[in-house]
Design a protein around this motif. Sequence first.
Motif, PDB file in Angstrom:
ATOM      1  N   UNK A  46       0.768  -0.846   0.042  1.00 14.32           N
ATOM      2  CA  UNK A  46       0.345   0.364  -0.368  1.00 14.32           C
ATOM      3  C   UNK A  46       1.096   1.069   0.131  1.00 14.32           C
ATOM      4  N   UNK A  47       2.220   0.916   0.894  1.00 11.01           N
ATOM      5  CA  UNK A  47       2.861   2.634   0.699  1.00 11.01           C
ATOM      6  C   UNK A  47       3.518   2.185  -0.420  1.00 11.01           C
ATOM      7  N   UNK A  48       3.747   1.327  -1.496  1.00  7.65           N
ATOM      8  CA  UNK A  48       4.391   1.297  -2.434  1.00  7.65           C
ATOM      9  C   UNK A  48       3.856   2.374  -3.588  1.00  7.65           C
ATOM     10  N   UNK A  49       2.183   1.657  -3.412  1.00  6.26           N
ATOM     11  CA  UNK A  49       0.633   1.981  -4.589  1.00  6.26           C
ATOM     12  C   UNK A  49       0.566   3.896  -4.313  1.00  6.26           C
ATOM     13  N   UNK A  50       0.543   3.863  -2.928  1.00  3.07           N
ATOM     14  CA  UNK A  50       0.444   4.986  -2.632  1.00  3.07           C
ATOM     15  C   UNK A  50       1.519   6.406  -3.528  1.00  3.07           C
ATOM     16  N   UNK A  51       3.034   5.932  -3.283  1.00  3.44           N
ATOM     17  CA  UNK A  51       4.362   6.509  -3.716  1.00  3.44           C
ATOM     18  C   UNK A  51       4.130   6.972  -4.909  1.00  3.44           C
ATOM     19  N   UNK A  52       3.393   6.379  -5.859  1.00  3.45           N
ATOM     20  CA  UNK A  52       2.881   5.539  -6.930  1.00  3.45           C
ATOM     21  C   UNK A  52       1.841   6.656  -7.859  1.00  3.45           C
ATOM     22  N   UNK A  53       1.149   6.405  -6.800  1.00  2.00           N
ATOM     23  CA  UNK A  53      -0.182   7.868  -6.787  1.00  2.00           C
ATOM     24  C   UNK A  53       0.163   9.345  -6.715  1.00  2.00           C
ATOM     25  N   UNK A  54       1.279   9.306  -6.174  1.00  3.68           N
ATOM     26  CA  UNK A  54       1.726  10.048  -5.524  1.00  3.68           C
ATOM     27  C   UNK A  54       2.432  11.078  -6.703  1.00  3.68           C
ATOM     28  N   UNK A  55       3.165  10.054  -7.555  1.00  2.00           N
ATOM     29  CA  UNK A  55       4.173  10.634  -8.222  1.00  2.00           C
ATOM     30  C   UNK A  55       3.701  10.865  -9.542  1.00  2.00           C
ATOM     31  N   UNK A  56       2.645  10.472  -9.631  1.00  2.01           N
ATOM     32  CA  UNK A  56       1.461  10.160 -10.925  1.00  2.01           C
ATOM     33  C   UNK A  56       0.882  11.807 -11.295  1.00  2.01           C
ATOM     34  N   UNK A  57       0.562  12.071  -9.263  1.00  2.00           N
ATOM     35  CA  UNK A  57       0.222  13.519  -9.205  1.00  2.00           C
ATOM     36  C   UNK A  57       0.777  14.363  -9.730  1.00  2.00           C
ATOM     37  N   UNK A  58       2.453  14.180  -8.825  1.00  2.00           N
ATOM     38  CA  UNK A  58       3.133  15.857  -9.040  1.00  2.00           C
ATOM     39  C   UNK A  58       3.364  15.590 -10.211  1.00  2.00           C
ATOM     40  N   UNK A  59       3.656  14.749 -11.433  1.00  2.00           N
ATOM     41  CA  UNK A  59       3.633  14.495 -12.515  1.00  2.00           C
ATOM     42  C   UNK A  59       2.657  15.526 -13.911  1.00  2.00           C
ATOM     43  N   UNK A  60       1.161  15.110 -13.424  1.00  2.00           N
ATOM     44  CA  UNK A  60      -0.179  15.920 -13.775  1.00  2.00           C
ATOM     45  C   UNK A  60      -0.205  17.124 -13.254  1.00  2.00           C
TER      46      UNK A  60
END
Length: 78
Positions: free
Chosen positions: A12-26
Amino acid sequence: MATDESQPCMTTTDFAAYIDSIADTLQSKVEGMHQQINEKLEDMSTRIDTLEQTLVDVVKQMEVDEPTEKETPPSEAS
């Protein structure tokens, strides 16, 4: 259904970090587009102001060049 041991599961931590990086890119892309749009609008505003001033100058020059009603045109002066 059996899990495939060769594919590690995402925590879940990896998934949250992945989503966070996508949000930052967007967010970064949206901010870039926002800046480009503002620059284009500023450019258009400057161009419209220049055009407006040119039209004002043309109208003023036309008013100077037109004979006034009191003056008799040269063809009728005989």
